[in-house]
Design a protein around this motif. Structure first.
Motif, PDB file in Angstrom:
ATOM      1  N   ASN A   1      56.841  51.472 -43.869  1.00 39.56           N
ATOM      2  CA  ASN A   1      57.214  49.956 -44.253  1.00 39.56           C
ATOM      3  C   ASN A   1      58.523  49.364 -43.688  1.00 39.56           C
ATOM      4  O   ASN A   1      59.157  48.821 -44.819  1.00 39.56           O
ATOM      5  CB  ASN A   1      56.896  49.814 -45.710  1.00 39.56           C
ATOM      6  CG  ASN A   1      55.533  50.542 -46.164  1.00 39.56           C
ATOM      7  OD1 ASN A   1      54.540  50.286 -45.399  1.00 39.56           O
ATOM      8  ND2 ASN A   1      55.405  51.063 -47.254  1.00 39.56           N
ATOM      9  N   PRO A   2      58.918  49.463 -42.621  1.00 41.81           N
ATOM     10  CA  PRO A   2      60.303  49.038 -42.424  1.00 41.81           C
ATOM     11  C   PRO A   2      60.229  47.404 -42.137  1.00 41.81           C
ATOM     12  O   PRO A   2      59.663  46.739 -41.630  1.00 41.81           O
ATOM     13  CB  PRO A   2      60.518  49.534 -41.041  1.00 41.81           C
ATOM     14  CG  PRO A   2      59.110  49.770 -40.275  1.00 41.81           C
ATOM     15  CD  PRO A   2      58.053  50.170 -41.364  1.00 41.81           C
TER      16      PRO A   2
ATOM     17  N   GLY B   1      64.086  50.687 -38.290  1.00 40.12           N
ATOM     18  CA  GLY B   1      63.046  51.624 -38.771  1.00 40.12           C
ATOM     19  C   GLY B   1      61.759  51.444 -38.136  1.00 40.12           C
ATOM     20  O   GLY B   1      60.988  52.235 -37.788  1.00 40.12           O
ATOM     21  N   ALA B   2      61.712  50.025 -37.625  1.00 39.18           N
ATOM     22  CA  ALA B   2      60.638  49.730 -36.785  1.00 39.18           C
ATOM     23  C   ALA B   2      60.287  50.564 -35.368  1.00 39.18           C
ATOM     24  O   ALA B   2      59.366  50.897 -34.974  1.00 39.18           O
ATOM     25  CB  ALA B   2      60.428  48.151 -36.549  1.00 39.18           C
TER      26      ALA B   2
ATOM     27  N   ARG C   1      59.484  53.934 -36.136  1.00 40.51           N
ATOM     28  CA  ARG C   1      57.872  54.215 -36.401  1.00 40.51           C
ATOM     29  C   ARG C   1      57.235  54.031 -35.085  1.00 40.51           C
ATOM     30  O   ARG C   1      56.060  54.829 -34.840  1.00 40.51           O
ATOM     31  CB  ARG C   1      57.596  53.080 -37.487  1.00 40.51           C
ATOM     32  CG  ARG C   1      55.895  53.138 -37.473  1.00 40.51           C
ATOM     33  CD  ARG C   1      55.554  54.433 -38.356  1.00 40.51           C
ATOM     34  NE  ARG C   1      54.051  54.409 -38.192  1.00 40.51           N
ATOM     35  CZ  ARG C   1      53.614  55.374 -37.674  1.00 40.51           C
ATOM     36  NH1 ARG C   1      53.852  56.371 -37.021  1.00 40.51           N
ATOM     37  NH2 ARG C   1      51.984  55.482 -37.653  1.00 40.51           N
ATOM     38  N   PHE C   2      57.811  53.028 -34.139  1.00 38.51           N
ATOM     39  CA  PHE C   2      57.186  52.987 -32.859  1.00 38.51           C
ATOM     40  C   PHE C   2      57.001  54.442 -31.941  1.00 38.51           C
ATOM     41  O   PHE C   2      56.350  54.713 -31.306  1.00 38.51           O
ATOM     42  CB  PHE C   2      57.954  51.688 -32.247  1.00 38.51           C
ATOM     43  CG  PHE C   2      56.957  51.077 -31.075  1.00 38.51           C
ATOM     44  CD1 PHE C   2      56.360  51.515 -30.291  1.00 38.51           C
ATOM     45  CD2 PHE C   2      56.768  49.679 -31.644  1.00 38.51           C
ATOM     46  CE1 PHE C   2      55.500  50.654 -29.301  1.00 38.51           C
ATOM     47  CE2 PHE C   2      55.857  48.784 -30.588  1.00 38.51           C
ATOM     48  CZ  PHE C   2      55.516  49.344 -29.644  1.00 38.51           C
ATOM     49  N   ALA C   3      58.382  55.124 -32.096  1.00 33.63           N
ATOM     50  CA  ALA C   3      58.662  56.286 -31.363  1.00 33.63           C
ATOM     51  C   ALA C   3      57.770  57.460 -31.892  1.00 33.63           C
ATOM     52  O   ALA C   3      57.029  58.149 -31.206  1.00 33.63           O
ATOM     53  CB  ALA C   3      59.998  56.741 -31.565  1.00 33.63           C
ATOM     54  N   GLU C   4      57.390  57.186 -33.207  1.00 36.64           N
ATOM     55  CA  GLU C   4      56.412  58.096 -33.938  1.00 36.64           C
ATOM     56  C   GLU C   4      55.091  58.149 -33.425  1.00 36.64           C
ATOM     57  O   GLU C   4      54.419  58.989 -33.021  1.00 36.64           O
ATOM     58  CB  GLU C   4      56.393  58.032 -35.497  1.00 36.64           C
ATOM     59  CG  GLU C   4      57.599  58.565 -36.187  1.00 36.64           C
ATOM     60  CD  GLU C   4      57.515  58.319 -37.790  1.00 36.64           C
ATOM     61  OE1 GLU C   4      58.290  58.845 -38.433  1.00 36.64           O
ATOM     62  OE2 GLU C   4      56.511  57.494 -38.263  1.00 36.64           O
ATOM     63  N   MET C   5      54.770  56.506 -33.190  1.00 36.54           N
ATOM     64  CA  MET C   5      53.396  56.218 -32.643  1.00 36.54           C
ATOM     65  C   MET C   5      53.105  56.868 -31.255  1.00 36.54           C
ATOM     66  O   MET C   5      52.197  57.409 -30.802  1.00 36.54           O
ATOM     67  CB  MET C   5      53.022  54.804 -32.466  1.00 36.54           C
ATOM     68  CG  MET C   5      52.985  54.250 -34.066  1.00 36.54           C
ATOM     69  SD  MET C   5      53.013  52.575 -33.881  1.00 36.54           S
ATOM     70  CE  MET C   5      52.791  52.193 -35.686  1.00 36.54           C
TER      71      MET C   5
ATOM     72  N   VAL D   1      53.995  45.754 -35.966  1.00 36.82           N
ATOM     73  CA  VAL D   1      53.387  46.854 -35.395  1.00 36.82           C
ATOM     74  C   VAL D   1      53.525  48.018 -36.350  1.00 36.82           C
ATOM     75  O   VAL D   1      52.904  49.076 -36.717  1.00 36.82           O
ATOM     76  CB  VAL D   1      53.947  47.361 -34.033  1.00 36.82           C
ATOM     77  CG1 VAL D   1      53.588  48.694 -33.593  1.00 36.82           C
ATOM     78  CG2 VAL D   1      53.426  46.348 -33.006  1.00 36.82           C
ATOM     79  N   ALA D   2      54.863  48.197 -36.914  1.00 37.53           N
ATOM     80  CA  ALA D   2      55.293  49.390 -37.821  1.00 37.53           C
ATOM     81  C   ALA D   2      54.648  49.362 -39.137  1.00 37.53           C
ATOM     82  O   ALA D   2      54.600  50.371 -39.489  1.00 37.53           O
ATOM     83  CB  ALA D   2      56.992  49.173 -37.763  1.00 37.53           C
ATOM     84  N   ASN D   3      54.380  48.179 -39.510  1.00 42.66           N
ATOM     85  CA  ASN D   3      53.601  48.014 -40.745  1.00 42.66           C
ATOM     86  C   ASN D   3      52.359  47.817 -40.564  1.00 42.66           C
ATOM     87  O   ASN D   3      51.472  47.352 -41.696  1.00 42.66           O
ATOM     88  CB  ASN D   3      54.240  46.686 -41.669  1.00 42.66           C
ATOM     89  CG  ASN D   3      55.589  46.856 -41.955  1.00 42.66           C
ATOM     90  OD1 ASN D   3      55.772  47.782 -43.080  1.00 42.66           O
ATOM     91  ND2 ASN D   3      56.740  46.547 -41.282  1.00 42.66           N
ATOM     92  N   ASN D   4      51.693  48.160 -39.531  1.00 43.48           N
ATOM     93  CA  ASN D   4      50.147  48.260 -39.211  1.00 43.48           C
ATOM     94  C   ASN D   4      49.558  46.823 -39.453  1.00 43.48           C
ATOM     95  O   ASN D   4      48.298  46.725 -39.855  1.00 43.48           O
ATOM     96  CB  ASN D   4      49.567  49.300 -40.227  1.00 43.48           C
ATOM     97  CG  ASN D   4      49.663  50.580 -39.909  1.00 43.48           C
ATOM     98  OD1 ASN D   4      49.903  51.018 -38.816  1.00 43.48           O
ATOM     99  ND2 ASN D   4      49.857  51.160 -40.855  1.00 43.48           N
ATOM    100  N   LYS D   5      50.250  45.798 -39.361  1.00 46.01           N
ATOM    101  CA  LYS D   5      49.788  44.394 -39.269  1.00 46.01           C
ATOM    102  C   LYS D   5      49.654  43.554 -37.990  1.00 46.01           C
ATOM    103  O   LYS D   5      49.517  42.553 -37.992  1.00 46.01           O
ATOM    104  CB  LYS D   5      50.648  43.468 -40.232  1.00 46.01           C
ATOM    105  CG  LYS D   5      51.047  44.159 -41.718  1.00 46.01           C
ATOM    106  CD  LYS D   5      51.983  43.611 -42.584  1.00 46.01           C
ATOM    107  CE  LYS D   5      51.862  44.069 -43.951  1.00 46.01           C
ATOM    108  NZ  LYS D   5      52.921  43.304 -44.714  1.00 46.01           N
TER     109      LYS D   5
END
Length: 608
Positions: A408-409, A414-415, A418-422, A593-597
């Motif tokens: 939830n960045p 943080g975003a 999360r993008f790198a994780e994706m 993108v990072a917050n799935n929105k």
């Protein structure tokens, strides 16, 4: 020469004392003893002296440091005296067919008193009059077990020790009101503050090696209420290997106060993945990357490739590993930027690693808020370069170091994580390479973390700056974080996000207060200043959001999280368009993108 002089002196003194004991025992009993000839007494005296020196040599009485005499030395004296008297009794019987039992018993008693007395008198003289420095710091020892007694004994013995043990503190009720080594037991740990005040204590030494971290924190909190400096005895393994002596106390570190036990590793599983293999580490010169290299080398890989952008940091870790592992492990330093796609592909092609640990990243939250384009280039494009190179050249396992800030960045750093994780989750769906990510909280002592900042502020006289009194963070040590990353690699099946159960979050202000006390200052002396939240900062961090939580552990203290995966086509389109955006649009897109929105955001934009 000094040893020979000491030997002769003790030998002559003991000879005199032995003969004196024998003849003093004869005179009180003389009226009731019939001695037909003086020859028996002469032979007894000669036998006693000769036997004394034989048994004294056997029990090494002349090799002991009598200024440190204790029960062990007294026992050696009793044995030597007893065997010398028994041998004399046998000789008396052989010569005269009679044993002067009462005379020999009296001789034994006087003999022990005189030989033992001279040694222990010397210890008393040394302890009372020859101590030298009388300005030793009055010390309270916490823990009256084997370790605490060992510490106290060593401090008493050493003339050079700066500390003088005054009292013990121990939670064992059986030890209350006892004296150990003539040192009184003051009470339990709840009385630490009282003991420091009443006994004018300058130093506190915590001497309980088996103490768990939460117990250590509780005891330290009691010690911190006093003005005494608190230290802890060295680690037992350092004592056993001779690295330090028992009276080389170390300061309590912030790491000691985390209040949870470190994760134990599956050594067999890790060895299977690493031993005899080629391992590549990006960001190898950084805090986490360099520690991963140190930990990996313990498992004897055949080759370790150190990839990093900073020349000096790669040089330092390269030299460190060579000092320890030269000739056993092939160590290859590589200067290269993960943003340079061609360079990364060349390195991966040349070395064909079995495992890749991807630690290179921009991680400073406020700094990345001001430089979102650089965060995208390094954390997203750089990760894609390394991950796709790993996929292309058949790497078995790819482990990416992520962060709790990816949950939830509200910030760019943080975003991008999360993008790198994706990216690696997307690759994991169709690749033979096992792609995984590892999330953990803040790392104590890493570059850019609060600990080095707080230390500098304390050294400068304060104040220590804290954003908000209620701000909390999860913390772990650098070695623990690195071990988790390595362990995750051995557990990888592909596409997982591993999360460490990090216990309870820690208030930043409490961390600051502990560090001030550990530095030997009071909170009032240094002061704490609240500055407010910085750009992109959250009040509380999370390791998994409510939709990602898997309650079961796949390994002690390790969870698997499962986050939403964006379609590969959509992800590729987003990555391709990011650098064409303005910084404001890039910022908003990354957060969405990072917050799935993101899909909802683009739909709303289409309506408008």
């Amino acid at each position: 020469m000094a040893y020979r002089t000491r030997l002769v002196t003790l030998g002559l003194l003991d000879s005199f004392l032995v003969l004196m004991a024998l003849y003093l025992s004869y005179y009180p009993l003389h009226p009731s003893i019939i001695i037909e000839t003086k020859l028996v007494m002469i032979i007894s005296g000669i036998t006693l002296v000769v036997c004394h020196h034989i048994f004294a040599s056997y029990y090494r009485l002349y090799n002991k440091a009598w200024e440190y005499a204790s029960v062990g030395e007294l026992l050696a004296i009793v044995k030597a005296v007893t065997f010398a008297v028994l041998t004399t009794a046998v000789i008396q019987y052989l010569v005269h067919f009679e044993i002067y039992v009462r005379a020999l018993l009296t001789t034994w008693m006087l003999y022990v008193l005189s030989i033992g007395g001279t040694r222990f008198v010397w210890r008393m003289v040394r302890d009372t009059y020859l101590k030298g420095d009388t300005s030793k710091k009055r010390t309270l020892i916490i823990g009256a077990g084997a370790a605490g007694v060992m510490v106290a004994r060593q401090l008493q013995k050493s003339a050079d020790a700066e500390l003088e043990p005054i009292a013990f503190i121990d939670d064992d009720p059986k030890k209350y009101k006892l004296q150990i080594l003539n040192i009184p037991m003051f009470g339990d740990s709840s009385q630490i503050q009282d003991a420091v005040t009443k006994l004018c204590i300058d130093n506190i030494v915590i001497a309980i090696p088996s103490l768990k971290q939460n117990e250590l924190k509780r005891i330290f909190d009691e010690c911190a209420k006093t003005t005494a400096k608190t230290q802890i005895m060295p680690m037992l393994e350092d004592l056993m290997t001779g690295k330090v002596s028992v009276n080389h106390f170390r300061d309590v570190q912030v790491e000691d106060l985390l209040g949870r036990e470190p994760v134990e590793l599956d050594i067999a599983g890790i060895s299977e993945r690493v031993s005899g293999k080629t391992v590549l580490v990006t960001g190898a010169g950084g805090s986490i990357g360099s520690e991963i290299c140190r930990q990996i080398c313990k498992f004897n890989p055949s080759k370790i490739v150190l990839v990093g952008h900073g020349e000096n940091s790669i040089y330092l870790i390269d030299m460190e590993l060579r000092r320890e592992y030269q000739g056993r492990i092939e160590i290859v330093p590589v200067i290269g930027d993960i943003q340079d796609r061609a360079r990364i592909f060349d390195v991966m092609d040349e070395h064909r690693p079995f495992v890749v640990y991807h630690a290179a990243a921009h991680k400073h939250v406020p700094l990345m808020e001001y430089n979102p384009r650089e965060a995208v280039k390094n954390n997203i494009y750089g990760t894609r370069n390394v991950a796709e190179a790993a996929d292309t050249f058949g790497v078995h396992t790819f482990v990416m170091i992520s962060s709790d800030k990816a949950v939830n960045p509200p910030n760019v750093m943080g975003a991008t994580k999360r993008f790198a994780e994706m990216i690696i989750q997307s690759l994991a769906q169709n690749s033979d390479t096992k792609f995984v990510a590892v999330r953990f909280g803040n790392v104590l002592g890493s570059r850019g973390s609060v600990i080095p900042l707080f230390k500098k502020q304390i050294q400068a006289g304060g104040p220590v700056t804290v954003t908000d009194p209620e701000m909390t963070r999860y913390f772990m040590t650098i070695p623990e974080a690195s071990r988790l990353v390595i362990q995750a690699g051995s557990l990888a099946r592909g596409g997982e996000i591993f999360v460490l159960d990090m216990g309870e979050p820690v208030k930043i202000v409490d961390l600051a207060k502990n560090l001030i006390k550990l530095s030997g200052y009071s909170i009032e002396e240094i002061g704490i200043k609240y500055t407010g939240l910085r750009p992109g900062e959250k009040m509380y961090e999370e390791l998994l959001n409510e939709n990602e939580v898997h309650p079961e552990h796949v390994f002690p203290k390790i969870h698997i999280g499962k986050a939403k995966v964006i379609r590969a086509e959509e992800l590729g389109r987003l990555i391709g368009s990011l650098l064409d955006m303005s910084e404001m649009e890039m910022h908003d897109t990354l957060i969405a993108v990072a917050n799935n929105k993101y899909e909802r955001r683009t739909a709303l934009a289409a309506v408008k």
